[in-house]
Motif scaffolding. Structure first.
Motif, PDB file in Angstrom:
ATOM      1  N   HIS A  14     -19.976  45.500  18.847  1.00 52.03           N
ATOM      2  CA  HIS A  14     -18.973  45.745  18.802  1.00 52.03           C
ATOM      3  C   HIS A  14     -18.687  46.674  18.075  1.00 52.03           C
ATOM      4  CE1 HIS A  14     -16.459  41.939  20.047  1.00 52.03           C
ATOM      5  NE2 HIS A  14     -17.403  42.485  21.499  1.00 52.03           N
ATOM      6  N   GLN A  15     -18.280  46.814  16.261  1.00 52.06           N
ATOM      7  CA  GLN A  15     -18.668  47.744  15.493  1.00 52.06           C
ATOM      8  C   GLN A  15     -18.769  48.146  15.173  1.00 52.06           C
ATOM      9  OE1 GLN A  15     -16.880  44.590  14.625  1.00 52.06           O
ATOM     10  NE2 GLN A  15     -15.215  44.704  13.330  1.00 52.06           N
ATOM     11  N   SER A  80     -12.374  51.114  14.367  1.00 50.41           N
ATOM     12  CA  SER A  80     -12.717  49.753  14.174  1.00 50.41           C
ATOM     13  C   SER A  80     -11.353  48.638  14.500  1.00 50.41           C
ATOM     14  CB  SER A  80     -12.939  49.751  13.070  1.00 50.41           C
ATOM     15  OG  SER A  80     -12.519  49.523  11.829  1.00 50.41           O
ATOM     16  N   SER A 145     -13.533  52.280   5.179  1.00 54.79           N
ATOM     17  CA  SER A 145     -13.301  51.676   6.377  1.00 54.79           C
ATOM     18  C   SER A 145     -12.437  50.872   6.229  1.00 54.79           C
ATOM     19  CB  SER A 145     -14.765  51.355   6.882  1.00 54.79           C
ATOM     20  OG  SER A 145     -15.862  52.126   6.455  1.00 54.79           O
ATOM     21  N   SER A 149      -8.765  51.848   8.813  1.00 57.96           N
ATOM     22  CA  SER A 149      -8.492  51.475   9.759  1.00 57.96           C
ATOM     23  C   SER A 149      -7.712  51.246   9.833  1.00 57.96           C
ATOM     24  CB  SER A 149      -9.464  49.736   9.908  1.00 57.96           C
ATOM     25  OG  SER A 149      -9.361  49.440   8.489  1.00 57.96           O
TER      26      SER A 149
END
Length: 333
Positions: A14-15, A80, A145, A149
């Motif tokens: 995923h991320q 993300s 982050s 996001s």
């Protein structure tokens, strides 16, 4: 029941797939990025490997060392929540309002924000978003982050940039131009907490690409997955909730351990595994309580001192400096 930082539930592809691609574009080999995490490129490419928060955070720490003073943290954050890895993120992307999306951000934090746990507070005019354990200096990459996001996510939902205000618990960095580029100009440094705020008017407006049917389906599937994986609540979040609910009491390690049905030694070991300790968690809860009382309820310093059962305002000011590294005035301005 709560899960801990070494519980394997996060799909490695995923991320981390975003971070691998960003690193490659900056000519950093994946071996450097994955060093010490116990994760290999084959694990990510298989689409089957489950990893823990502990492993993911190790990779993010490696990324910070590799890309210090660069914009990788912002670019990683921007993708993300806008790349629909799972039903939790899809349920947010199809939400009717930003408020609904943010509520799901909190509910599904384990899969949508596994590196930092988000919390939300409201006052009459604004919504404030902050994260647990965010005041550690080494978490700056994670904060950048997390904030980018939500900025990118809200921009995608609204198809317009929203007037977020950002506060940081550190001095203005040397690479401030990255903040201007990716977050905007409404930035304040040397604040008690890392926090982003938005006028409440924006969170209840109908979103242009909302789909109540798709959102409901994805939301239901996400709930089923969260239940089946037993990731409704983390150990640190459960501890935080207990401390916040009992913050006016003289909370001690022993009584906290008793509440969680374990020995004091066991609680200490669990906290050490999570790279923290009891006093740090208690100080965090006291700081957050003070900020909420300032921001939401308009309390004065003397009132907060009384609420937290601290002898006098002078002792409260000393305690606040210890909790946040800053003065009480920084919370009031």
């Amino acid at each position: 029941m709560s899960f801990e930082c070494d519980y394997n539930y996060i799909p490695a592809h995923h991320q981390l797939s975003i971070l691998i691609d960003l690193s490659a574009s900056h000519e950093v080999d994946h071996h450097v990025l994955l060093r010490g995490s116990g994760i290999f490129l084959e694990d990510i490419l298989s689409g089957q490997k489950l990893i823990s928060q502990q492993q993911l955070q190790q990779v993010l720490r490696n990324a910070e060392l590799c890309f210090r003073n660069q914009d990788i943290s912002f670019l990683f954050g921007q993708r993300s929540l806008t790349t629909p890895f799972n039903n939790a993120i899809k349920s947010m992307l199809y939400a009717s309002t930003l408020n609904e999306a943010l509520n799901r951000y909190l509910i599904f934090f384990a899969s949508v924000s596994p590196w930092l746990y988000p919390r939300v507070i409201y006052n009459q005019n604004q919504i404030h978003i902050y994260w647990l354990d965010e005041n550690k200096f080494e978490n700056r990459f994670l904060i950048e982050s997390a904030m980018s996001s939500l900025q990118a996510f809200s921009r995608q939902l609204y198809q317009a940039k929203l007037p977020w205000k950002y506060e940081f618990n550190f001095s203005e960095p040397d690479y401030i131009e990255q903040y201007w580029t990716h977050l905007g100009n409404d930035l304040e440094f040397n604040r008690p907490m890392n926090m982003m705020s938005l006028p409440c008017d924006f969170i209840h407006k109908q979103l242009p690409n909302a789909s109540s049917t798709l959102a409901a389906i994805c939301h239901q599937h996400a709930l089923q997955q969260t239940t089946s994986q037993n990731i409704q609540q983390s150990f640190l979040l459960r501890l935080y909730q207990y401390l916040m609910q009992n913050i006016q009491n003289n909370i001690q390690l022993e009584q906290t351990a008793e509440y969680f049905q374990m020995s004091s030694a066991s609680l200490k070991r669990k906290l050490k595994k999570h790279q923290t300790h009891f006093q740090a968690q208690l100080d965090q809860s006291r700081l957050h309580t003070a900020i909420i009382l300032y921001r939401v309820h308009g309390f004065k310093t003397e009132q907060i001192s009384q609420y937290l059962k601290i002898n006098d305002a002078t002792n409260f000011r000393r305690a606040f400096k210890r909790w946040s590294g800053l003065t009480v005035q920084s919370a009031q301005s």
